[in-house]
Enzyme design. Structure first.
Site, mmCIF file in Angstrom:
data_model
loop_
_atom_site.group_PDB
_atom_site.id
_atom_site.type_symbol
_atom_site.label_atom_id
_atom_site.label_comp_id
_atom_site.label_asym_id
_atom_site.label_seq_id
_atom_site.Cartn_x
_atom_site.Cartn_y
_atom_site.Cartn_z
ATOM 1 N N GLN A 78 2.652 5.675 1.529
ATOM 2 C CA GLN A 78 1.900 5.092 0.570
ATOM 3 C C GLN A 78 1.481 3.696 0.602
ATOM 4 O O GLN A 78 2.057 2.976 -0.268
ATOM 5 C CB GLN A 78 2.324 5.550 -1.110
ATOM 6 C CG GLN A 78 0.431 5.246 -2.220
ATOM 7 C CD GLN A 78 0.240 5.644 -3.258
ATOM 8 O OE1 GLN A 78 2.171 6.146 -3.703
ATOM 9 N NE2 GLN A 78 -0.214 5.502 -4.189
ATOM 10 N N PHE A 79 0.751 3.169 1.680
ATOM 11 C CA PHE A 79 0.281 2.106 2.282
ATOM 12 C C PHE A 79 -1.045 1.664 1.147
ATOM 13 O O PHE A 79 -0.762 -0.090 0.678
ATOM 14 C CB PHE A 79 -1.300 1.854 3.314
ATOM 15 C CG PHE A 79 -2.105 2.580 3.108
ATOM 16 C CD1 PHE A 79 -3.037 1.386 2.945
ATOM 17 C CD2 PHE A 79 -2.530 3.766 2.959
ATOM 18 C CE1 PHE A 79 -4.549 2.344 2.523
ATOM 19 C CE2 PHE A 79 -3.168 4.625 3.081
ATOM 20 C CZ PHE A 79 -4.690 3.366 3.230
ATOM 21 N N THR A 80 -1.407 1.984 -0.078
ATOM 22 C CA THR A 80 -2.155 1.474 -0.996
ATOM 23 C C THR A 80 -1.311 0.900 -1.909
ATOM 24 O O THR A 80 -1.881 -0.553 -2.859
ATOM 25 C CB THR A 80 -2.719 2.252 -2.063
ATOM 26 O OG1 THR A 80 -1.980 3.403 -2.491
ATOM 27 C CG2 THR A 80 -3.884 2.975 -0.686
#
Length: 150
Positions: A78-80
């Site tokens: 989850q890059f966010t």
């Protein structure tokens, strides 16, 4: 490397309507990776997650780990998690590692967690549009950032 760890009664990941991961009691780990994350971060974080005493013992006290309960885990990239919200209202993801860096680190983390737990770990699919469902148990949610380990 930043992880959001949620103790779950159950969790699943679906891609295009098909379940690709499904567990009962265990941990859902959302993992965000930056460019300067290393093998040292992977080992430290995996060890911390495996041994984090957030499951209830016989007395109802959070005193046992995923390793001790032999629970399952799902790891979802989850890059966010690496979003910066300092300016304006649109998050910046400039700190998040690009796929050529993030994918090998993500895969190495999953492998390390499997080694530490002594069992397979389920995953989502890097870069896919995933639908994650969970029933948070507690609720227990913990955020760990390897940059804060010292």
């Amino acid at each position: 490397m930043k992880a959001v760890i949620q103790r779950v009664a159950n969790a699943s990941v679906a891609i295009e309507g098909k379940k690709v991961a499904n567990i009962n009691s265990g941990l859902l780990v959302l993992l965000g990776i930056v460019n300067d994350d290393s093998q040292e971060d992977i080992k430290w974080l995996s060890n911390k997650i495996s041994n984090l005493r957030i499951f209830s013992d016989e007395g109802g006290v959070m005193n046992t780990s995923l390793l001790q309960t032999q629970g399952d885990a799902i790891v979802v990239s989850q890059f966010t998690l690496q979003a910066s919200t300092k300016k304006g209202n649109r998050p910046s993801y400039i700190k998040a590692a690009k796929p050529d860096v993030a994918i090998p680190l993500y895969e190495a983390f999953v492998t390390q967690l499997e080694t530490d737990l002594g069992k397979p770990v389920q995953t989502g699919e890097f870069g896919a549009d995933m639908k994650v469902e969970l029933l948070n148990d507690g609720p227990v949610t913990i955020i760990i950032d390897t940059k804060d380990k010292v």
